[in-house]
Write an enzyme that holds these catalytic residues in place. Structure first.
Site, short mmCIF file in Angstrom:
data_model
loop_
_atom_site.label_atom_id
_atom_site.label_comp_id
_atom_site.label_asym_id
_atom_site.label_seq_id
_atom_site.Cartn_x
_atom_site.Cartn_y
_atom_site.Cartn_z
N PRO A 39 0.82 -1.22 0.00
CA PRO A 39 0.00 0.00 0.00
C PRO A 39 0.85 1.27 0.00
CG PRO A 39 -0.45 -1.34 1.97
CD PRO A 39 0.55 -2.08 1.16
N GLU A 67 1.29 -5.70 7.37
CA GLU A 67 2.01 -5.21 8.55
C GLU A 67 3.40 -4.69 8.20
OE1 GLU A 67 0.45 -8.13 8.38
OE2 GLU A 67 -0.72 -8.51 10.18
N ARG A 117 -2.96 -8.86 -20.51
CA ARG A 117 -3.87 -8.63 -21.62
C ARG A 117 -3.35 -7.60 -22.62
NH1 ARG A 117 -7.33 -4.89 -21.23
NH2 ARG A 117 -9.13 -5.93 -22.15
N ASP A 139 -10.52 0.06 -24.60
CA ASP A 139 -10.84 -0.08 -23.18
C ASP A 139 -11.00 1.25 -22.48
OD1 ASP A 139 -10.68 -2.80 -23.34
OD2 ASP A 139 -8.69 -2.96 -22.48
CL1 6GU Z 1 -0.27 -3.82 -3.27
N1 6GU Z 1 -0.97 -4.51 -0.83
C1 6GU Z 1 -1.75 -4.41 0.25
N2 6GU Z 1 -1.47 -5.17 1.30
N3 6GU Z 1 -2.79 -3.61 0.33
C2 6GU Z 1 -3.06 -2.87 -0.74
C3 6GU Z 1 -2.29 -2.91 -1.91
C4 6GU Z 1 -1.22 -3.75 -1.90
N4 6GU Z 1 -2.79 -2.04 -2.79
C5 6GU Z 1 -3.83 -1.50 -2.19
N5 6GU Z 1 -4.01 -1.99 -0.95
#
Ligand code: 6GU
Length: 245
Positions: free
Chosen positions: A91, A118, A156, A171
């Site tokens: 994230p 974590e 894709r 798309d």
């Molecule tokens: Cl790549 N990993 C995690 N754990 N949560 C996320 C993410 C990735 N992308 C958005 N939320």
């Protein structure tokens, strides 16, 4: 393209890998996906992949050694000498978009490391990975689903994957606009009619109608996309007139 995925949950991948479009792509030899269990690269009796964070705090952190060992073992099997992106799904990464998918699809190989929410020891980020990607501003427990999202959108785009070569060009997001509404038979369902123009056979009119629908839809649902979209002067005027209604 060859993709190597590093995870502590390899059992999450086979079902997705066996799904129809992807299965054909793999069988045609257009992509080769290898899933590696980070736990196989541990040397202690309990196959430990994580540990408590220094300084305290909640959750467990991926230890550096198993991740480095897995990446090094995988790298040694890649003979192609072109740049190998080593991407951590986290994230904390840069936001994944259609443009990033396009960038990645140009590589011969890529290596995806599924992080966990974590955390992963910072030395992995600093000294091993070359890129970090997040699929959106929400939290998943691990990077596995994100890795599948990234792979599916990249694969894709590879030449030969889609039936008709230009279908990826139409798309949503490729031209910076959302896609226009689509209809199929019957021409009338429960009293709801398919727009007349689509039955007209007039290709120029159909193209113009679709373009306008794409613009209207984008303005309604994702107005911020219009700032970067490639629009003609006439189309910009349409947007302004719709905004002022
Ligand atoms: Cl790549 N990993 C995690 N754990 N949560 C996320 C993410 C990735 N992308 C958005 N939320």
């Amino acid at each position: 393209m060859r993709i190597d995925v590093l995870t502590i949950f390899p059992e999450m991948f086979p079902c997705w890998l066996g799904s129809s479009i992807l299965k054909h792509t793999i069988e045609k030899g257009l992509v080769d996906i290898k899933v590696h269990n980070i736990r196989d690269y541990t040397h202690d009796r309990h196959h430990t992949v994580d540990d408590y964070p220094y300084g305290g705090g909640a959750g467990m952190i991926f230890k550096p050694e198993p991740v480095f060992k897995t990446v090094e073992a995988v790298k040694s099997t890649i003979t192609d000498e072109r740049v190998l992106p080593i991407i951590m799904l986290t994230p904390q990464g840069r936001l994944f978009t259609q443009q990033v998918a396009g960038e990645l699809s140009a590589h011969r190989n890529m290596l995806l490391i599924c992080g966990r929410y974590e955390g992963v020891d910072a030395r992995v980020h600093e000294h091993l990975v070359t890129d970090e990607i997040s699929i959106g501003d929400y939290v998943l427990s691990g990077g596995e689903l994100a890795a599948m999202v990234v792979m599916e959108s990249v694969i894709r785009l590879l030449p030969g994957v889609l039936g008709s070569e230009d279908s990826a060009l139409e798309d949503s997001h490729v031209a910076g606009l959302l896609e226009y509404p689509q209809y199929t038979r019957p021409p009338e369902y429960r009293g709801w009619k398919v727009p007349e123009v689509l039955l007209s056979g007039n290709h120029a009119q159909i193209a113009a109608w679709r373009r306008e629908q794409a613009i209207r839809r984008t303005l309604e649902r994702r107005p911020e996309l219009l700032e970067k979209a490639k629009l003609t002067t006439k189309e910009r005027e349409l947007v302004e007139s719709l905004k002022n209604r």
